[in-house]
Design an enzyme around this catalytic site. Structure first.
Site, PDB file in Angstrom:
ATOM      1  N   ARG A 113       2.987   2.173   4.288  1.00 33.08           N
ATOM      2  CA  ARG A 113       2.492   1.644   3.022  1.00 33.08           C
ATOM      3  C   ARG A 113       1.377   0.627   3.298  1.00 33.08           C
ATOM      4  O   ARG A 113       1.474  -0.131   4.275  1.00 33.08           O
ATOM      5  CB  ARG A 113       3.670   0.961   2.322  1.00 33.08           C
ATOM      6  CG  ARG A 113       3.380   0.358   0.976  1.00 33.08           C
ATOM      7  CD  ARG A 113       3.149   1.396  -0.057  1.00 33.08           C
ATOM      8  NE  ARG A 113       3.273   0.873  -1.405  1.00 33.08           N
ATOM      9  CZ  ARG A 113       2.807   1.516  -2.481  1.00 33.08           C
ATOM     10  NH1 ARG A 113       2.189   2.679  -2.359  1.00 33.08           N
ATOM     11  NH2 ARG A 113       2.966   0.997  -3.683  1.00 33.08           N
ATOM     12  N   THR A 385      -1.296  10.864  -6.184  1.00 38.34           N
ATOM     13  CA  THR A 385      -0.556  10.764  -4.943  1.00 38.34           C
ATOM     14  C   THR A 385      -0.327  12.200  -4.538  1.00 38.34           C
ATOM     15  O   THR A 385      -0.637  13.107  -5.301  1.00 38.34           O
ATOM     16  CB  THR A 385       0.759  10.025  -5.238  1.00 38.34           C
ATOM     17  OG1 THR A 385       0.399   8.717  -5.652  1.00 38.34           O
ATOM     18  CG2 THR A 385       1.708   9.973  -4.075  1.00 38.34           C
ATOM     19  N   ASN A 405      -3.156   5.754  -4.484  1.00 36.45           N
ATOM     20  CA  ASN A 405      -2.678   5.232  -5.761  1.00 36.45           C
ATOM     21  C   ASN A 405      -3.315   6.025  -6.902  1.00 36.45           C
ATOM     22  O   ASN A 405      -2.903   7.133  -7.180  1.00 36.45           O
ATOM     23  CB  ASN A 405      -2.894   3.728  -5.917  1.00 36.45           C
ATOM     24  CG  ASN A 405      -2.082   3.190  -7.084  1.00 36.45           C
ATOM     25  OD1 ASN A 405      -1.137   3.836  -7.515  1.00 36.45           O
ATOM     26  ND2 ASN A 405      -2.437   2.039  -7.608  1.00 36.45           N
ATOM     27  N   ASP A 427      -0.247  -1.940  -7.441  1.00 35.55           N
ATOM     28  CA  ASP A 427       1.203  -1.701  -7.434  1.00 35.55           C
ATOM     29  C   ASP A 427       2.000  -3.001  -7.256  1.00 35.55           C
ATOM     30  O   ASP A 427       3.217  -3.008  -7.414  1.00 35.55           O
ATOM     31  CB  ASP A 427       1.600  -0.701  -6.338  1.00 35.55           C
ATOM     32  CG  ASP A 427       1.567   0.734  -6.851  1.00 35.55           C
ATOM     33  OD1 ASP A 427       1.355   0.936  -8.056  1.00 35.55           O
ATOM     34  OD2 ASP A 427       1.745   1.662  -6.037  1.00 35.55           O
ATOM     35  N   SER A 456       6.634   0.528  -4.173  1.00 36.39           N
ATOM     36  CA  SER A 456       6.211   1.906  -4.446  1.00 36.39           C
ATOM     37  C   SER A 456       7.303   2.652  -5.206  1.00 36.39           C
ATOM     38  O   SER A 456       8.456   2.236  -5.228  1.00 36.39           O
ATOM     39  CB  SER A 456       5.965   2.623  -3.117  1.00 36.39           C
ATOM     40  OG  SER A 456       5.674   3.981  -3.332  1.00 36.39           O
ATOM     41  N   SER A 457       6.909   3.775  -5.823  1.00 33.74           N
ATOM     42  CA  SER A 457       7.897   4.672  -6.430  1.00 33.74           C
ATOM     43  C   SER A 457       8.036   5.965  -5.624  1.00 33.74           C
ATOM     44  O   SER A 457       8.762   6.872  -6.026  1.00 33.74           O
ATOM     45  CB  SER A 457       7.458   5.056  -7.847  1.00 33.74           C
ATOM     46  OG  SER A 457       7.371   3.915  -8.655  1.00 33.74           O
ATOM     47  N   GLY A 477       3.057  11.030  -8.960  1.00 37.00           N
ATOM     48  CA  GLY A 477       3.299  10.761 -10.384  1.00 37.00           C
ATOM     49  C   GLY A 477       3.593   9.314 -10.716  1.00 37.00           C
ATOM     50  O   GLY A 477       4.150   9.026 -11.784  1.00 37.00           O
ATOM     51  N   GLY A 478       3.270   8.373  -9.803  1.00 34.83           N
ATOM     52  CA  GLY A 478       3.511   6.957 -10.109  1.00 34.83           C
ATOM     53  C   GLY A 478       4.974   6.718 -10.416  1.00 34.83           C
ATOM     54  O   GLY A 478       5.865   7.222  -9.727  1.00 34.83           O
TER      55      GLY A 478
HETATM   56  O1  DON Z   1       3.363   4.048  -4.654  1.00 35.57           O
HETATM   57  C1  DON Z   1       3.386   4.290  -5.851  1.00 35.57           C
HETATM   58  O2  DON Z   1       4.398   4.254  -6.513  1.00 35.57           O
HETATM   59  C2  DON Z   1       2.099   4.691  -6.548  1.00 35.57           C
HETATM   60  N1  DON Z   1       0.987   4.101  -5.860  1.00 35.57           N
HETATM   61  C3  DON Z   1       2.021   6.173  -6.603  1.00 35.57           C
HETATM   62  C4  DON Z   1       0.817   6.668  -7.328  1.00 35.57           C
HETATM   63  C5  DON Z   1       0.922   8.057  -7.775  1.00 35.57           C
HETATM   64  O3  DON Z   1       1.905   8.710  -7.585  1.00 35.57           O
HETATM   65  C6  DON Z   1      -0.219   8.584  -8.539  1.00 35.57           C
HETATM   66  N2  DON Z   1      -0.051   9.987  -8.759  1.00 35.57           N
HETATM   67  N3  DON Z   1      -0.094  10.703  -9.607  1.00 35.57           N
END
Ligand code: DON
Length: 575
Positions: A113, A385, A405, A427, A456-457, A477-478
């Site tokens: 990360r 992501t 991100n 984040d 992070s997710s 997908g955040g």
């Molecule tokens: O680490 C995380 O949770 C975010 N930076 C992930 C970002 C993400 O999945 C964007 N995608 N669609």
């Protein structure tokens, strides 16, 4: 090789794999043609399998296993290829998490990360009146954390078999000689054009005269040169020397704060994976600084006492129960989760059976809960992501989720080095209670501190059944990542779906705040109405995630599927 690296279904793609083409450049025997390729949504492979966001990246991974590499080799080569062919999320300027299980049962968690630079501080995104400036945490030079990916790839090498120079060669070739872009990539490069121009201080290969269109060739010479330095010098080819100098010069041109020392001091960290059970299956997922593993453990534990399978797939009854578990777990995310090296995350309590029961004690069937009353629990214990799933013939399993991100990260391309930097600083919780780009809120646990990793997710996840490999799964997908992985697991285990249905059926998402159930367009209309009559606010949104999964069937074959929502594609071989 030509016969065994297979592409089965060309779903609406204008590209075709033509191993005979004189322009084939990638892979042993030069079998992969980067100018003509298929999107393959699913296939059963008896030996090795890869599912990733881009057909060429999956083919590169499969080719590495065909030439004697294992799932870790494939994961390294696929990530490097994605950094070239999928610039929106594949990366060397971002970070990620790798979760592996060796065929002997050994578990491996590699945390690469991004970290906050030394000059970062808690209030760095607040103006003098204390108002947040999200433009600074989300775009341009100040948005970037120290990149972790290259350190992560080298931290994976002890588990791989092939030399790194071979694993990176396809990526170098793809960058140097170019590859054909898909319609989706063309349109997303076009819509990001103005941002690239605004946030990059030097010309970039991602911007061309006029508009990109499907079938154009994207050549990235500067990126190829950077990858070649990594090939020659190893970790130092990125974190020191010419590449580090180019990153720091880019920072200086754009008021960024990453220094040579930040780069020199960055290391990937080994983390103990999180393990728990759900209805007799062993589930392994990522621990903090990802919230993903804790969240899926919490949500699954909260619903385990209920006969979800008998409620039926996407009925109001099953969705309501799952949503209320989501609400409660995400309230805890905002309060208790952050980088464990800086904040004491109460992992044990959060993932315990008793705590799950306690959290669900106020659950009322047929009536919407409220995020105004459901807060974080009482703890007594002191949209870009990308994900790839890999399995090899020996039974090694690897799940990697990696990211810049947002799509194309900060949209800052490092001048002379040709790669995009992340916008991962967003984040962090830039101010308590202020939502980030995914609507996530947080506080002390996820406040900015130099050297700290932002919460992070990302949820790379492995499932075992009777202690044997069963599923490799994950998604971008955040904040929707953990709820997508959760739904994939419930679909597989409670609703007995195959892997294709488990990832491609419409999804829903609740994250405590905002207090609403988000649904995909094709979500069951009757269920939507019933949820509304229970008192839920239900909002339609765009596609949720792009999940890649491999499931081992009872005949030993690997059912390998790529999400319908993108250019995602599988590759593998039999035998
Ligand atoms: O680490 C995380 O949770 C975010 N930076 C992930 C970002 C993400 O999945 C964007 N995608 N669609």
């Amino acid at each position: 090789m030509r016969k065994t690296i297979i592409c089965m279904l060309a779903l609406g793609s204008q590209f075709s794999l033509d191993a005979q083409s004189v322009r084939s450049i990638v892979g042993p025997g030069k079998a992969i043609n980067p100018y003509q390729y298929h999107i393959v949504k699913k296939s059963d492979f008896s030996k090795a399998a890869v599912s990733s966001a881009h057909p060429l990246a999956s083919l590169v991974g499969a080719a590495m296993m065909k030439k004697g590499g294992n799932a870790f080799d494939a994961a390294i080569a696929t990530q490097l290829a994605l950094a070239v062919v999928y610039p929106g999320a594949g990366n060397i300027g971002g970070g990620g998490f790798l979760l592996g299980r060796k065929s002997n049962g050994e578990l491996i968690g590699i945390d690469y990360r991004e970290a906050a630079p030394e000059k970062a501080h808690r209030d760095m995104y607040l103006d003098k009146n204390g108002n947040v400036q999200l433009n600074l945490s989300q775009s341009g030079h100040l948005a970037s954390g120290i990149p972790g990916t290259v350190a992560g790839l080298f931290a994976t090498m002890p588990y791989a078999k092939l030399p790194f120079r071979e694993l990176i060669q396809p990526a170098i070739d793809l960058a140097e000689k170019g590859f054909t872009i898909t319609e989706r990539e063309a349109s997303s490069l076009n819509s990001t054009r103005e941002s690239f121009l605004k946030f990059s201080t030097r010309p970039t290969a991602l911007v061309k005269e006029g508009k990109w269109k499907a079938g154009d060739t994207l050549v990235q010479k500067e990126l190829a040169a950077t990858l070649r330095r990594v090939q020659k010098e190893g970790v130092a080819g990125f974190y020191a020397g010419e590449t580090a100098k180019l990153i720091v010069e880019e920072m200086q041109r754009g008021n960024g704060i990453i220094t040579l020392d930040d780069l020199k001091n960055y290391t990937a960290k080994l983390r103990n994976p999180l393990e728990f059970t759900y209805r007799g299956h062993q589930i392994i997922s990522f621990a903090p600084p990802s919230s993903g593993g804790i969240l899926i453990a919490q949500m699954l534990k909260m619903i385990e006492k209920f006969p979800v399978g008998s409620y039926g797939f996407q009925t109001a009854k099953s969705v309501q129960l799952m949503v209320e578990a989501e609400r409660r777990a995400y309230a805890d995310r905002a309060e208790f989760m952050g980088d464990p090296d800086f904040y004491n995350v109460p992992v044990k309590t959060l993932t315990s059976e008793e705590y799950a029961q306690q959290r669900m004690s106020d659950y009322t069937p047929d009536k919407a809960g409220s995020s105004a009353t459901v807060k974080a629990g009482q703890i007594k214990e002191s949209e870009q992501t990308t994900h790839l799933s890999v399995m090899d013939a020996a039974g090694n399993m690897v799940a990697v989720t990696t990211t810049l991100n947002g799509g194309y990260g900060s949209r800052t391309v490092v001048g002379g080095a040709g790669f995009l930097l992340n916008n991962e600083m967003d984040d962090f919780s830039v101010k308590p209670g202020v939502p980030n780009m995914y609507g996530a809120v947080g506080g002390e646990a996820n406040a900015i501190v130099p050297g700290k990793r932002m919460l992070s997710s990302m949820t790379p996840t492995l499932l075992l059944k009777n202690n044997k490999p069963f599923v490799v799964v994950g998604t971008p997908g955040g904040t929707t990542i953990p709820t997508s992985v959760y739904q994939a697991i419930v679909n597989l285990i409670d609703f007995n779906m195959n892997a294709d249905d488990a990832i491609n059926k419409p999804k829903f998402h609740h994250q405590w705040l905002p207090d609403e159930v988000m649904i995909e367009k094709d979500f069951n209309a009757e269920t939507k109405k019933q949820l509304q009559s229970m008192g839920y606010k239900v909002t339609e949104r765009g596609a949720i995630g792009r999940t890649e999964a491999i499931r081992v069937l009872s005949n030993g074959k690997k059912e390998t599927v790529a999400d319908k929502r993108g250019d995602d594609s599988v590759a593998g071989f039999t035998p």
